[in-house]
Design a protein around this motif. Sequence first.
Motif, PDB file in Angstrom:
ATOM      1  N   ASP A   1       0.911  -1.551   0.029  1.00  0.00           N
ATOM      2  CA  ASP A   1      -0.126   0.210  -0.248  1.00  0.00           C
ATOM      3  C   ASP A   1       0.808   0.967  -0.067  1.00  0.00           C
ATOM      4  N   ALA A   2       1.993   1.460   1.069  1.00  0.00           N
ATOM      5  CA  ALA A   2       2.856   1.907   1.418  1.00  0.00           C
ATOM      6  C   ALA A   2       3.634   2.345   0.195  1.00  0.00           C
ATOM      7  N   GLY A   3       3.978   1.752  -0.987  1.00  0.00           N
ATOM      8  CA  GLY A   3       5.203   1.299  -2.371  1.00  0.00           C
ATOM      9  C   GLY A   3       6.930   1.262  -0.870  1.00  0.00           C
ATOM     10  N   ALA A   4       6.626   1.047   0.166  1.00  0.00           N
ATOM     11  CA  ALA A   4       7.707   0.295   1.042  1.00  0.00           C
ATOM     12  C   ALA A   4       7.707  -0.518   1.514  1.00  0.00           C
ATOM     13  N   HIS A   5       8.936  -1.485   2.313  1.00  0.00           N
ATOM     14  CA  HIS A   5       8.708  -2.224   3.367  1.00  0.00           C
ATOM     15  C   HIS A   5       8.776  -1.145   4.667  1.00  0.00           C
ATOM     16  N   THR A   6       9.088  -2.548   5.186  1.00  0.00           N
ATOM     17  CA  THR A   6       9.655  -1.626   6.874  1.00  0.00           C
ATOM     18  C   THR A   6      11.033  -1.846   6.601  1.00  0.00           C
TER      19      THR A   6
END
Length: 202
Positions: A142-147
């Motif tokens: 959703d956010a376009g990046a992984h933690t």
Amino acid sequence: MTDALCFALDGVLVQRTRSDAEILRDVFAAHGVDPTDELLATARDSFRRAFEGLEPEPYRQSMAAAVAAADSGADPDAMVATLREETYAGTAVPEAARESLAGLADDSALAVITDGPREWQVGKLDYHGLSDRFDAVVASYDAGAHTPDTAPFERLGERLPAEEYVMVGDSEAVAGARAAGFVPIEYAREGPDLWATIDALL
């Protein structure tokens, strides 16, 4: 009082009861694909590349790569369906987690921040009957990046406004949470009981 209490999904709310290798072998065998170590490595490498690049349908890419390497007529989509079933079935939610979530919901908004495609990750919550416990779920896709990137935490802030955020997760999750201004609680399976600690702190 904590305004928003956020949890990582895999390894915190949901614990594995079977390894990836065990699950993949069963999926391959169910679809007539010889589950060799080489094919397992092919599937894993394909998934890792697609997942890290936030490419669509990383699980299908993984199965398609294995089918191609095996020169098999197996259907990658059918294999993904079996993989999903076996993956969900190979997880469990600690009873202490269920009890704590029920109590925490009275005092805090609850959220999940998780790495992976939204449909796949939300499906785990649905499978275990946990979806209605949470006010918001943010998946890294959703956010376009992984933690540990801060993007998932910033997206959570947009979806669930609060004065204070606490994040419970592994080292990567809490590193991103800390950078995003969340209060971090790092979870280690070999450490003190997580749910007893949370109950005591909150």
